[in-house]
Design an enzyme around this catalytic site. Sequence first.
Site, PDB file in Angstrom:
ATOM      1  N   GLU A 253       0.830  -1.206   0.000  1.00  0.00           N
ATOM      2  CA  GLU A 253       0.000   0.000   0.000  1.00  0.00           C
ATOM      3  C   GLU A 253       0.865   1.256   0.000  1.00  0.00           C
ATOM      4  O   GLU A 253       0.485   2.273  -0.579  1.00  0.00           O
ATOM      5  CB  GLU A 253      -0.969  -0.004   1.192  1.00  0.00           C
ATOM      6  CG  GLU A 253      -1.984  -1.145   1.173  1.00  0.00           C
ATOM      7  CD  GLU A 253      -2.784  -1.248  -0.125  1.00  0.00           C
ATOM      8  OE1 GLU A 253      -2.997  -0.211  -0.785  1.00  0.00           O
ATOM      9  OE2 GLU A 253      -3.191  -2.372  -0.490  1.00  0.00           O
TER      10      GLU A 253
ATOM     11  N   HIS B  33       3.164   6.240  -5.518  1.00  0.00           N
ATOM     12  CA  HIS B  33       2.659   6.554  -6.861  1.00  0.00           C
ATOM     13  C   HIS B  33       1.828   7.844  -6.799  1.00  0.00           C
ATOM     14  O   HIS B  33       1.885   8.674  -7.697  1.00  0.00           O
ATOM     15  CB  HIS B  33       1.800   5.372  -7.340  1.00  0.00           C
ATOM     16  CG  HIS B  33       1.634   5.262  -8.823  1.00  0.00           C
ATOM     17  ND1 HIS B  33       0.755   4.387  -9.395  1.00  0.00           N
ATOM     18  CD2 HIS B  33       2.221   5.908  -9.853  1.00  0.00           C
ATOM     19  CE1 HIS B  33       0.813   4.498 -10.715  1.00  0.00           C
ATOM     20  NE2 HIS B  33       1.696   5.413 -11.014  1.00  0.00           N
TER      21      HIS B  33
ATOM     22  N   HIS C 244       1.682   2.052  -3.542  1.00  0.00           N
ATOM     23  CA  HIS C 244       0.599   2.835  -4.166  1.00  0.00           C
ATOM     24  C   HIS C 244       0.676   4.291  -3.698  1.00  0.00           C
ATOM     25  O   HIS C 244       0.481   5.225  -4.473  1.00  0.00           O
ATOM     26  CB  HIS C 244      -0.770   2.285  -3.754  1.00  0.00           C
ATOM     27  CG  HIS C 244      -1.192   1.034  -4.465  1.00  0.00           C
ATOM     28  ND1 HIS C 244      -1.188   0.912  -5.836  1.00  0.00           N
ATOM     29  CD2 HIS C 244      -1.667  -0.146  -3.984  1.00  0.00           C
ATOM     30  CE1 HIS C 244      -1.647  -0.301  -6.169  1.00  0.00           C
ATOM     31  NE2 HIS C 244      -1.930  -0.967  -5.066  1.00  0.00           N
TER      32      HIS C 244
HETATM   33 ZN   LIG Z   1      -2.688  -2.963  -4.805  1.00  0.00          ZN
END
Ligand SMILES: [Zn+2]
Length: 692
Positions: free
Chosen positions: A476, A482, A479
């Site tokens: 996570e 990102h 992410h």
């Molecule tokens: Zn994921």
Amino acid sequence: MPSETAIDLNNNPLTLWNGPLGLPDFSRIGSGDFGPVFDAALAGHAEEIDAIAGSADAPTIENTLAALELAGDPLDRVSAIFWCMAGTNTNDAIQATEREISPKMARHFSAISMNAKLFARIDDLYQRRASLGLDPETLRVLEKTWKRFVKAGAKLDEAGKKRLAAINEELASLGAKFGQNLLADERDWVLFLDETDLAGLPEFLRNAMAEAAEMRGQKGRYAVTLSRSIYEPFTTYSERRDLREKAFRAFIGRGETGGPTDNGQVVKDTLRLRAEKAKLVGYDSFADLKLDDTMAKTPPAVLELLGPVWRKAREKAAIDQAGLERLAAAEGSNNPLAAWDWRHYQEKLRAEKFAFDEAELKPYLQLERIIEACFDVAGRLFGLSFVEKKGIAAWHPDVRVFEVRNADGSYRGLFMADHFARPSKRSGAWMSALQSGYQLGKGSTPVIYNIMNFAKAAEGKPCLLSLDEAKTLFHEFGHALHGMLTDVTWPSVAGTSVPRDFVELPSQLYEHWLTVPEVLEKHALHYETGDPMPKQLLDKMLAASTFGAGFATVEFTASAMVDMAYHSRSDAPENPLAFEAQTLERIGMPDAIAMRHRTPHFQHIFSGDGYSAGYYSYLWSEVLDADAFAAFEETGDPFNPELAEKLRRHIYAAGGSADPEELYTAFRGKMPTPDAMLKKRGLLPMMAGEEL
Ligand SMILES: [Zn+2]
């Protein structure tokens, strides 16, 4: 149109964020506040859209595309807070708003994509795009916007629009029906057992089965149900071949009972309507429609990936099968290995070869230290630093807020983390944004959050994680990076706004750094002694992780291939189940392994179309992350600075600003091959003489 409510969007804590650090002032937000603010924000957005669509000026990027992207800021803000709270700290008031607001939102956005005057302006820009002198990112946003409208039916005449709306409505109710039928089958089937039937079952499973029986009014007995969390361990551990077969046949027959809950007709109608929809909006097949904006792009490209994986997985499964048959024979069985035997003998072999207790790792994985490890790796790769800001009110007192800075000390954004389970939070782990980062208009800096569901430790004790939980934290956080590292102009391509088969690359890739030896040496320290995790403990665990990959890859890939076979046809099969059988025959499905999801219960592709023509994406992402990490391994330095800079620029910062294939190639120098993934799964050719 005058606003019908007394809500002032310019002075409401849900839409004007004037709390500390530019966050919403959560101390002024109540869970009953959302409904009227949503109404006002929806009306405001509709007015903005009307103004853009009805402009007397000739369309420009500024007055049309940019205006469209920046419209609805209050709606974005109230939505961001609302969906965050609906997932993390819900209650009756929030759930009531959820039921009320979901259909309103669906109608609102569908009206925008059917707005003919608005589309005419976008289409005008799109037709002139080559002569507008656009930079690549703006060109891409224009093309994506145009395509989104076309796929939603903007180019159709009135009759076509009506037909598309009818198809969408019917598909939505078929999807709901599929799920409800399945739920009914799973609820209705139960096999009650007694103490004498439990040979081989471990304690945790007996307890779960006893509870399931009690819930069904049979206190003192044990229930096998079709929930995966009971079915899978039951067929794994039960010594009773007859009962394993019974459970297997019920599990594999979900949705295919021949009664009122049978999904046969639902599947047939769904496939027919999907094929019609694809043709209506200009595609050869539903797979072409769905894959159009993915990294894979076309059905043949997906099959090119799945083909070699399938062959390797089958080879490995065949070797495994021989081993399992030897084991069964040694136990005195002279039956050929059946699908209800595989998990059972595989577990016996695993226990024999990798006697290993995951609990041994836990004392080394303290939540606080693993958070530090996440930050440390982000510092070494991307130069980021994180400073906790205490005493900031958020949606729950458990939430922690961190200020994120770049290597040169400049401000990057905020990271928020909410780690512990509570009854008001839905299960699972996820990343989302309160605010995304982009440069258009006045610009915006990212506010990203991670949600976990770890069990809180007792007062004064550290929270210890399992290896899976530590991986989830890294996943996570990948992410989140990102979202935080995003460096784009346009909001619609910021952060994780990338295709479905690309979005798991930054997260799955980040997981690899957790098990880099120097990261563990520094951060995986025993909570009592402070000693680093012994290397041989980790090696043992990593060796065990590839066990059984032949079986797992075969059952998964078969489902992905059947999904693709259904949806890459230009028409729909007369008899879907016969088509499923022919497809399995054609690809050479082993008799002793069943598909992970057979058609009548394949929720990913029939309960809504989220993963239709898309089940392959899980594997595709794995190919990408394994290949991307192999790039670091090839340099001999898991933190290679040159490569890390390329990774930042082309993957983590680029969002959806360019085609994922271009982005990946810019980072890696070439497109990925499945080799690294096959190696990671232990599916590359066996060495001569090597045994299972
Ligand atoms: Zn994921």
